[in-house]
Design a protein around this motif. Structure first.
Motif: not given
Length: 214
Positions: A26-28, A53-57, A85-87
């Protein structure tokens, strides 16, 4: 053309290549999105193929103002809702089901479902969808297949994805029924893993130069 199809086309307008991304860490996510946007590709698709994936979004949506983040590989209504919901600004699926059609019709987030056969394209058209993903593009017949659809189903436009590369993207972009293509070649795994954002920016800039013929 439906309002949602118009909204989706306006989001992706002028961008010949939509980067299709698989985020393992996710840091990428944010630095990758920034590099692609600097190179001229602000609209990106983060696929739901990894646990992050969702946190990346969420991170791209919240931290990278210049990016237009969408989510891909959406297979069911629960994933659609989670991605929205993740944006996610747009949502992409490999295909179209009645359940996905319903959840997308109840959402303000534009939907880009996949279709291959003339029957699938006609069913999506009848449901009010006039901008579709053509997936898997190369395996399903490639640019020649899409060219054959252009005359009988002239009012449906496509974003081919799957096997599309720097070598064959121009062949798709030259078709009258293709708006853009989706591809992962602009963000190779090794460059992402090593944080080589300048090289990714350069790949994005070259991809952004693959304009449709006038």
């Amino acid at each position: 053309m439906s309002n949602k199809s118009e909204k989706l086309m306006s989001l992706l307008a002028g961008q010949p290549v939509i980067p299709v991304l698989r985020i393992a860490d996710v840091k990428q996510a944010a630095p990758l999105a920034r590099a692609l946007a600097r190179g001229g590709l602000p609209a990106i698709e983060i696929t739901l193929r990894t646990p992050d994936a969702l946190e990346a979004i969420r991170r791209v949506a919240g931290e990278v103002e210049e990016a237009i983040v969408g989510s891909g590989t959406i297979l069911d209504p629960a994933q659609f809702d989670a991605a929205a919901q993740a944006g996610s600004r747009f949502i992409v699926s490999p295909g179209l089901t009645k359940e996905l059609l319903k959840v997308s019709s109840d959402s303000d987030v534009p939907f880009l479902p996949g279709a291959i056969t003339p029957g699938e394209v006609m069913a999506a058209r009848q449901a009010g969808l006039s901008f579709l993903k053509f997936f898997p593009a190369e395996q399903a017949g490639g640019a020649a297949f899409l060219k054959a659809l252009a005359s009988p189903i002239a009012d449906v436009k496509f974003c081919p994805t799957g096997g599309v590369s720097a070598a064959n993207a121009s062949g798709y972009l030259g078709l009258p029924n293709v708006i853009c293509v989706g591809g992962s070649w602009v963000a190779p795994d090794d460059l992402v893993e090593n944080g080589e954002w300048d090289r990714i920016e350069e790949l994005a800039r070259k991809a952004a130069g693959l304009r449709k013929p006038a």
